[in-house]
Design a protein around this motif. Structure first.
Motif, PDB file in Angstrom:
ATOM      1  N   ASP A  46       0.819  -1.277  -0.013  1.00 22.42           N
ATOM      2  CA  ASP A  46       0.041   0.013   0.144  1.00 22.42           C
ATOM      3  C   ASP A  46       0.784   1.271  -0.023  1.00 22.42           C
ATOM      4  O   ASP A  46       0.555   2.464  -0.872  1.00 22.42           O
ATOM      5  N   LEU A  47       1.987   1.067   0.866  1.00 22.59           N
ATOM      6  CA  LEU A  47       2.771   2.429   0.827  1.00 22.59           C
ATOM      7  C   LEU A  47       3.500   2.571  -0.456  1.00 22.59           C
ATOM      8  O   LEU A  47       3.853   3.672  -0.720  1.00 22.59           O
ATOM      9  N   GLU A  48       3.803   1.601  -1.159  1.00 22.67           N
ATOM     10  CA  GLU A  48       4.716   1.765  -2.429  1.00 22.67           C
ATOM     11  C   GLU A  48       3.820   2.215  -3.293  1.00 22.67           C
ATOM     12  O   GLU A  48       3.862   3.101  -4.307  1.00 22.67           O
ATOM     13  N   GLU A  49       2.285   1.577  -3.534  1.00 21.32           N
ATOM     14  CA  GLU A  49       1.543   2.054  -4.523  1.00 21.32           C
ATOM     15  C   GLU A  49       1.098   3.550  -4.293  1.00 21.32           C
ATOM     16  O   GLU A  49       0.815   4.375  -5.441  1.00 21.32           O
ATOM     17  N   ASN A  50       1.169   4.124  -2.984  1.00 21.33           N
ATOM     18  CA  ASN A  50       0.879   5.459  -2.730  1.00 21.33           C
ATOM     19  C   ASN A  50       2.229   6.424  -3.168  1.00 21.33           C
ATOM     20  O   ASN A  50       1.899   7.508  -2.342  1.00 21.33           O
ATOM     21  N   LYS A  51       3.351   5.732  -3.312  1.00 24.16           N
ATOM     22  CA  LYS A  51       4.448   6.383  -3.276  1.00 24.16           C
ATOM     23  C   LYS A  51       4.987   7.269  -2.340  1.00 24.16           C
ATOM     24  O   LYS A  51       5.416   8.173  -2.120  1.00 24.16           O
ATOM     25  N   VAL A  52       4.714   6.345  -1.123  1.00 21.04           N
ATOM     26  CA  VAL A  52       5.399   6.807   0.181  1.00 21.04           C
ATOM     27  C   VAL A  52       6.820   6.186   0.531  1.00 21.04           C
ATOM     28  O   VAL A  52       7.559   6.762   1.096  1.00 21.04           O
ATOM     29  N   ILE A  53       6.936   4.959   0.100  1.00 27.95           N
ATOM     30  CA  ILE A  53       8.215   4.075  -0.020  1.00 27.95           C
ATOM     31  C   ILE A  53       8.505   3.719  -1.528  1.00 27.95           C
ATOM     32  O   ILE A  53       7.897   3.744  -2.340  1.00 27.95           O
ATOM     33  N   ARG A  54       9.821   3.448  -1.502  1.00 30.40           N
ATOM     34  CA  ARG A  54      10.445   2.612  -2.765  1.00 30.40           C
ATOM     35  C   ARG A  54      10.954   1.524  -2.444  1.00 30.40           C
ATOM     36  O   ARG A  54      11.516   1.426  -1.313  1.00 30.40           O
ATOM     37  N   ARG A  55      10.796   0.473  -3.151  1.00 29.51           N
ATOM     38  CA  ARG A  55      11.529  -0.942  -2.809  1.00 29.51           C
ATOM     39  C   ARG A  55      12.840  -0.839  -3.929  1.00 29.51           C
ATOM     40  O   ARG A  55      12.779  -0.732  -5.087  1.00 29.51           O
ATOM     41  N   ARG A  56      13.878  -1.469  -3.377  1.00 29.75           N
ATOM     42  CA  ARG A  56      14.884  -1.664  -3.932  1.00 29.75           C
ATOM     43  C   ARG A  56      15.661  -3.255  -3.791  1.00 29.75           C
ATOM     44  O   ARG A  56      15.479  -3.597  -2.557  1.00 29.75           O
ATOM     45  N   VAL A  57      15.859  -4.124  -4.651  1.00 30.36           N
ATOM     46  CA  VAL A  57      15.908  -5.291  -4.647  1.00 30.36           C
ATOM     47  C   VAL A  57      17.450  -5.496  -4.971  1.00 30.36           C
ATOM     48  O   VAL A  57      17.915  -5.203  -6.175  1.00 30.36           O
ATOM     49  N   GLU A  58      18.428  -6.304  -4.216  1.00 23.83           N
ATOM     50  CA  GLU A  58      19.651  -6.740  -4.617  1.00 23.83           C
ATOM     51  C   GLU A  58      19.316  -8.305  -4.972  1.00 23.83           C
ATOM     52  O   GLU A  58      19.436  -8.904  -3.807  1.00 23.83           O
ATOM     53  N   ALA A  59      19.423  -8.839  -5.910  1.00 22.94           N
ATOM     54  CA  ALA A  59      19.315 -10.123  -6.288  1.00 22.94           C
ATOM     55  C   ALA A  59      20.735 -10.688  -6.978  1.00 22.94           C
ATOM     56  O   ALA A  59      20.427 -11.845  -7.444  1.00 22.94           O
ATOM     57  N   ASP A  60      21.555  -9.996  -6.924  1.00 26.55           N
ATOM     58  CA  ASP A  60      23.045 -10.617  -7.181  1.00 26.55           C
ATOM     59  C   ASP A  60      23.392 -11.648  -6.397  1.00 26.55           C
ATOM     60  O   ASP A  60      24.283 -12.417  -6.889  1.00 26.55           O
ATOM     61  N   LYS A  61      23.163 -11.510  -5.074  1.00 31.98           N
ATOM     62  CA  LYS A  61      23.938 -12.572  -4.290  1.00 31.98           C
ATOM     63  C   LYS A  61      22.700 -13.119  -3.666  1.00 31.98           C
ATOM     64  O   LYS A  61      21.534 -12.661  -3.492  1.00 31.98           O
ATOM     65  N   LYS A  62      23.017 -14.511  -3.069  1.00 30.55           N
ATOM     66  CA  LYS A  62      21.830 -15.134  -2.358  1.00 30.55           C
ATOM     67  C   LYS A  62      22.266 -14.878  -0.798  1.00 30.55           C
ATOM     68  O   LYS A  62      23.365 -15.106  -0.499  1.00 30.55           O
ATOM     69  N   PRO A  63      21.461 -14.688  -0.009  1.00 33.50           N
ATOM     70  CA  PRO A  63      19.983 -14.585  -0.366  1.00 33.50           C
ATOM     71  C   PRO A  63      19.582 -13.318  -0.866  1.00 33.50           C
ATOM     72  O   PRO A  63      20.350 -12.279  -0.613  1.00 33.50           O
ATOM     73  N   VAL A  64      18.492 -12.920  -1.749  1.00 36.88           N
ATOM     74  CA  VAL A  64      17.826 -11.670  -2.129  1.00 36.88           C
ATOM     75  C   VAL A  64      17.809 -10.872  -1.124  1.00 36.88           C
ATOM     76  O   VAL A  64      17.053 -11.088  -0.043  1.00 36.88           O
ATOM     77  N   LYS A  65      18.057  -9.476  -1.108  1.00 34.99           N
ATOM     78  CA  LYS A  65      17.932  -8.549   0.037  1.00 34.99           C
ATOM     79  C   LYS A  65      16.992  -7.566  -0.558  1.00 34.99           C
ATOM     80  O   LYS A  65      17.162  -7.060  -1.742  1.00 34.99           O
ATOM     81  N   VAL A  66      15.884  -7.332   0.134  1.00 37.81           N
ATOM     82  CA  VAL A  66      14.870  -6.122  -0.354  1.00 37.81           C
ATOM     83  C   VAL A  66      14.931  -5.166   0.669  1.00 37.81           C
ATOM     84  O   VAL A  66      14.705  -5.303   1.977  1.00 37.81           O
ATOM     85  N   TYR A  67      15.215  -3.641   0.324  1.00 38.86           N
ATOM     86  CA  TYR A  67      15.411  -2.626   0.833  1.00 38.86           C
ATOM     87  C   TYR A  67      14.237  -1.741   0.620  1.00 38.86           C
ATOM     88  O   TYR A  67      13.735  -1.702  -0.520  1.00 38.86           O
ATOM     89  N   TYR A  68      13.766  -0.998   1.683  1.00 44.82           N
ATOM     90  CA  TYR A  68      12.802   0.159   1.773  1.00 44.82           C
ATOM     91  C   TYR A  68      13.069   1.204   2.076  1.00 44.82           C
ATOM     92  O   TYR A  68      13.873   1.459   3.084  1.00 44.82           O
ATOM     93  N   SER A  69      12.964   2.362   1.496  1.00 44.44           N
ATOM     94  CA  SER A  69      13.435   3.723   1.850  1.00 44.44           C
ATOM     95  C   SER A  69      12.199   4.722   1.601  1.00 44.44           C
ATOM     96  O   SER A  69      11.055   4.261   0.803  1.00 44.44           O
ATOM     97  N   LEU A  70      12.246   5.753   2.059  1.00 46.04           N
ATOM     98  CA  LEU A  70      11.137   6.733   1.991  1.00 46.04           C
ATOM     99  C   LEU A  70      11.243   7.564   0.908  1.00 46.04           C
ATOM    100  O   LEU A  70      12.421   7.905   0.548  1.00 46.04           O
ATOM    101  N   THR A  71      10.301   8.027   0.071  1.00 47.92           N
ATOM    102  CA  THR A  71      10.186   8.934  -0.953  1.00 47.92           C
ATOM    103  C   THR A  71      10.388  10.197  -0.315  1.00 47.92           C
ATOM    104  O   THR A  71      10.178  10.289   1.053  1.00 47.92           O
ATOM    105  N   GLU A  72      10.253  11.301  -1.096  1.00 48.03           N
ATOM    106  CA  GLU A  72      10.110  12.712  -0.522  1.00 48.03           C
ATOM    107  C   GLU A  72       8.982  12.804   0.378  1.00 48.03           C
ATOM    108  O   GLU A  72       8.812  13.431   1.214  1.00 48.03           O
TER     109      GLU A  72
END
Length: 92
Positions: A46-72
């Motif tokens: 919901d927060l991502e759809e409303n552009k409150v947070i952004r999602r960043r995925v690091e899939a180059d290594k195992k395990p995959v890491k998913v990061y969340y940060s705040l938009t403006e």
């Protein structure tokens, strides 16, 4: 923006958590504060759809890491939510 989704207590807590911890957290770090990973996933979606947070995925290594940060928009909300948390803690 669907205000009812953002004003959900889990979403408010998530914005505050990311804001007060430097602006970016891994999914696993946020999940420690939730009883259910499915409710966390719904909140983050919901927060991502409303552009409150952004999602960043690091899939180059195992395990995959998913990061969340705040938009403006998320940073502005985080600022006011943190002020509200402070006022509540101080008992004002």
């Amino acid at each position: 923006m669907k205000l009812d989704k953002i004003l959900d207590i889990d979403c408010i807590r998530t914005i505050h958590l990311i804001y007060s911890n430097g602006g970016e957290l891994r999914f696993s770090e946020i999940a420690k504060t939730f009883a259910s990973r499915s409710s966390l996933s719904a909140c983050l979606r919901d927060l991502e759809e409303n552009k409150v947070i952004r999602r960043r995925v690091e899939a180059d290594k195992k395990p995959v890491k998913v990061y969340y940060s705040l938009t403006e928009k998320g940073k502005r909300l985080g600022f006011y939510i943190s002020k509200l948390y402070r006022l509540i803690r101080e008992g004002r």
